[in-house]
Write a protein that holds these residues in place. Structure first.
Motif, PDB file in Angstrom:
ATOM      1  N   ASP A  63       0.857  -1.177   0.000  1.00  0.00           N
ATOM      2  CA  ASP A  63       0.000   0.000   0.000  1.00  0.00           C
ATOM      3  C   ASP A  63       0.895   1.228   0.000  1.00  0.00           C
ATOM      4  O   ASP A  63       2.074   1.145   0.363  1.00  0.00           O
ATOM      5  N   TYR A  64       0.346   2.353  -0.413  1.00  0.00           N
ATOM      6  CA  TYR A  64       1.088   3.603  -0.347  1.00  0.00           C
ATOM      7  C   TYR A  64       0.108   4.758  -0.317  1.00  0.00           C
ATOM      8  O   TYR A  64      -1.069   4.600  -0.624  1.00  0.00           O
ATOM      9  N   GLY A  65       0.586   5.904   0.119  1.00  0.00           N
ATOM     10  CA  GLY A  65      -0.299   7.052   0.207  1.00  0.00           C
ATOM     11  C   GLY A  65       0.490   8.339   0.233  1.00  0.00           C
ATOM     12  O   GLY A  65       1.713   8.345   0.280  1.00  0.00           O
ATOM     13  N   GLY A  66      -0.237   9.419   0.204  1.00  0.00           N
ATOM     14  CA  GLY A  66       0.394  10.728   0.221  1.00  0.00           C
ATOM     15  C   GLY A  66       0.520  11.300  -1.173  1.00  0.00           C
ATOM     16  O   GLY A  66      -0.161  10.879  -2.105  1.00  0.00           O
ATOM     17  N   SER A  67       1.423  12.252  -1.296  1.00  0.00           N
ATOM     18  CA  SER A  67       1.615  12.981  -2.552  1.00  0.00           C
ATOM     19  C   SER A  67       2.872  12.500  -3.259  1.00  0.00           C
ATOM     20  O   SER A  67       3.915  13.155  -3.234  1.00  0.00           O
ATOM     21  N   ASN A  68       2.775  11.352  -3.884  1.00  0.00           N
ATOM     22  CA  ASN A  68       3.927  10.785  -4.590  1.00  0.00           C
ATOM     23  C   ASN A  68       4.409  11.677  -5.724  1.00  0.00           C
ATOM     24  O   ASN A  68       5.587  11.683  -6.060  1.00  0.00           O
ATOM     25  N   ASP A  69       3.500  12.444  -6.310  1.00  0.00           N
ATOM     26  CA  ASP A  69       3.883  13.326  -7.403  1.00  0.00           C
ATOM     27  C   ASP A  69       4.875  14.394  -6.945  1.00  0.00           C
ATOM     28  O   ASP A  69       5.732  14.827  -7.710  1.00  0.00           O
ATOM     29  N   LEU A  70       4.794  14.818  -5.676  1.00  0.00           N
ATOM     30  CA  LEU A  70       5.763  15.785  -5.151  1.00  0.00           C
ATOM     31  C   LEU A  70       7.161  15.188  -5.082  1.00  0.00           C
ATOM     32  O   LEU A  70       8.149  15.907  -5.070  1.00  0.00           O
ATOM     33  N   CYS A  71       7.233  13.869  -5.025  1.00  0.00           N
ATOM     34  CA  CYS A  71       8.517  13.167  -4.980  1.00  0.00           C
ATOM     35  C   CYS A  71       8.939  12.700  -6.361  1.00  0.00           C
ATOM     36  O   CYS A  71       9.937  12.002  -6.491  1.00  0.00           O
ATOM     37  N   GLU A  72       8.141  13.037  -7.353  1.00  0.00           N
ATOM     38  CA  GLU A  72       8.349  12.598  -8.724  1.00  0.00           C
ATOM     39  C   GLU A  72       8.298  11.071  -8.854  1.00  0.00           C
ATOM     40  O   GLU A  72       8.996  10.473  -9.653  1.00  0.00           O
ATOM     41  N   ILE A  73       7.487  10.458  -8.028  1.00  0.00           N
ATOM     42  CA  ILE A  73       7.205   9.032  -8.120  1.00  0.00           C
ATOM     43  C   ILE A  73       5.796   8.936  -8.694  1.00  0.00           C
ATOM     44  O   ILE A  73       4.814   9.188  -8.012  1.00  0.00           O
ATOM     45  N   VAL A  74       5.717   8.608  -9.967  1.00  0.00           N
ATOM     46  CA  VAL A  74       4.440   8.695 -10.668  1.00  0.00           C
ATOM     47  C   VAL A  74       3.538   7.512 -10.345  1.00  0.00           C
ATOM     48  O   VAL A  74       2.398   7.670  -9.958  1.00  0.00           O
ATOM     49  N   SER A  75       4.033   6.305 -10.512  1.00  0.00           N
ATOM     50  CA  SER A  75       3.213   5.133 -10.226  1.00  0.00           C
ATOM     51  C   SER A  75       4.113   4.009  -9.748  1.00  0.00           C
ATOM     52  O   SER A  75       5.296   3.961 -10.056  1.00  0.00           O
ATOM     53  N   LEU A  76       3.532   3.122  -8.989  1.00  0.00           N
ATOM     54  CA  LEU A  76       4.266   1.975  -8.476  1.00  0.00           C
ATOM     55  C   LEU A  76       3.569   0.695  -8.907  1.00  0.00           C
ATOM     56  O   LEU A  76       2.348   0.589  -8.856  1.00  0.00           O
ATOM     57  N   ASN A  77       4.378  -0.279  -9.295  1.00  0.00           N
ATOM     58  CA  ASN A  77       3.887  -1.584  -9.698  1.00  0.00           C
ATOM     59  C   ASN A  77       4.037  -2.519  -8.513  1.00  0.00           C
ATOM     60  O   ASN A  77       5.146  -2.757  -8.039  1.00  0.00           O
ATOM     61  N   LYS A  78       2.943  -3.064  -8.036  1.00  0.00           N
ATOM     62  CA  LYS A  78       2.995  -3.954  -6.874  1.00  0.00           C
ATOM     63  C   LYS A  78       3.629  -5.306  -7.191  1.00  0.00           C
ATOM     64  O   LYS A  78       3.890  -6.088  -6.298  1.00  0.00           O
ATOM     65  N   ALA A  79       3.944  -5.557  -8.457  1.00  0.00           N
ATOM     66  CA  ALA A  79       4.553  -6.828  -8.861  1.00  0.00           C
ATOM     67  C   ALA A  79       6.085  -6.765  -8.855  1.00  0.00           C
ATOM     68  O   ALA A  79       6.734  -7.749  -9.167  1.00  0.00           O
ATOM     69  N   SER A  80       6.663  -5.608  -8.506  1.00  0.00           N
ATOM     70  CA  SER A  80       8.125  -5.460  -8.480  1.00  0.00           C
ATOM     71  C   SER A  80       8.546  -4.822  -7.170  1.00  0.00           C
ATOM     72  O   SER A  80       7.830  -3.982  -6.633  1.00  0.00           O
ATOM     73  N   PRO A  81       9.719  -5.192  -6.653  1.00  0.00           N
ATOM     74  CA  PRO A  81      10.207  -4.558  -5.432  1.00  0.00           C
ATOM     75  C   PRO A  81      10.356  -3.051  -5.623  1.00  0.00           C
ATOM     76  O   PRO A  81      10.723  -2.576  -6.701  1.00  0.00           O
ATOM     77  N   VAL A  82      10.076  -2.302  -4.576  1.00  0.00           N
ATOM     78  CA  VAL A  82      10.085  -0.844  -4.661  1.00  0.00           C
ATOM     79  C   VAL A  82      11.469  -0.293  -4.997  1.00  0.00           C
ATOM     80  O   VAL A  82      11.590   0.691  -5.718  1.00  0.00           O
ATOM     81  N   ASP A  83      12.524  -0.954  -4.536  1.00  0.00           N
ATOM     82  CA  ASP A  83      13.866  -0.423  -4.811  1.00  0.00           C
ATOM     83  C   ASP A  83      14.289  -0.624  -6.270  1.00  0.00           C
ATOM     84  O   ASP A  83      15.243  -0.008  -6.721  1.00  0.00           O
ATOM     85  N   GLU A  84      13.578  -1.460  -7.002  1.00  0.00           N
ATOM     86  CA  GLU A  84      13.826  -1.582  -8.440  1.00  0.00           C
ATOM     87  C   GLU A  84      13.065  -0.522  -9.237  1.00  0.00           C
ATOM     88  O   GLU A  84      13.364  -0.293 -10.404  1.00  0.00           O
ATOM     89  N   GLN A  85      12.092   0.117  -8.610  1.00  0.00           N
ATOM     90  CA  GLN A  85      11.266   1.108  -9.286  1.00  0.00           C
ATOM     91  C   GLN A  85      11.641   2.547  -8.935  1.00  0.00           C
ATOM     92  O   GLN A  85      11.445   3.443  -9.737  1.00  0.00           O
ATOM     93  N   VAL A  86      12.155   2.739  -7.747  1.00  0.00           N
ATOM     94  CA  VAL A  86      12.487   4.081  -7.264  1.00  0.00           C
ATOM     95  C   VAL A  86      13.978   4.107  -6.927  1.00  0.00           C
ATOM     96  O   VAL A  86      14.392   3.534  -5.920  1.00  0.00           O
ATOM     97  N   PRO A  87      14.789   4.724  -7.767  1.00  0.00           N
ATOM     98  CA  PRO A  87      16.241   4.729  -7.539  1.00  0.00           C
ATOM     99  C   PRO A  87      16.646   5.240  -6.165  1.00  0.00           C
ATOM    100  O   PRO A  87      17.635   4.777  -5.599  1.00  0.00           O
TER     101      PRO A  87
END
Length: 115
Positions: free
Chosen positions: A37-61
């Motif tokens: 799960d996730y919440g808040g203003s991801n756009d302020l962090c320039e994190i547009v979307s997250l895929n729940k099928a991949s580890p987060v550290d592979e998606q967000v440098p």
């Protein structure tokens, strides 16, 4: 994505963060680092979307190499995301989950840099 804080994040912020600052975003992860799960203003962090099928550290440098954590909490202060925006990255574990909380630290970091 939810805009309200989870109980775990709210409790963490009350106990670990000495001054009241607003979290920008949070991420609830399973033990393998997958987003539950996730919440808040991801756009302020320039994190547009997250895929729940991949580890987060592979998606967000920003998170690469930080997970899994050896001791809880892990705090990485004053990370500059974009020009003029600084965050503190808090990673902690509760009984079942890993949590990443991004807290706006722009004002304090800017003052620190000007000194």
């Amino acid at each position: 994505m939810r805009s309200n804080l989870s109980q775990s994040v709210a409790k963490y912020l009350r106990t670990i963060v000495p001054i009241r600052r607003n979290p920008i975003a949070y991420y609830k992860l399973d033990r393998a680092g997958y987003v539950v799960d996730y919440g808040g203003s991801n756009d302020l962090c320039e994190i547009v979307s997250l895929n729940k099928a991949s580890p987060v550290d592979e998606q967000v440098p920003l998170f690469f190499g930080l997970l899994p954590i050896d001791s809880s909490p892990l705090i990485v202060p004053n990370v500059q995301l974009v020009q003029g925006r600084f965050i503190d990255v808090h990673i902690y574990e509760d009984q079942s989950w890993q949590w990443i909380v991004l807290i706006d630290n722009t004002e304090a970091a800017t003052i620190f840099q000007q000194q």
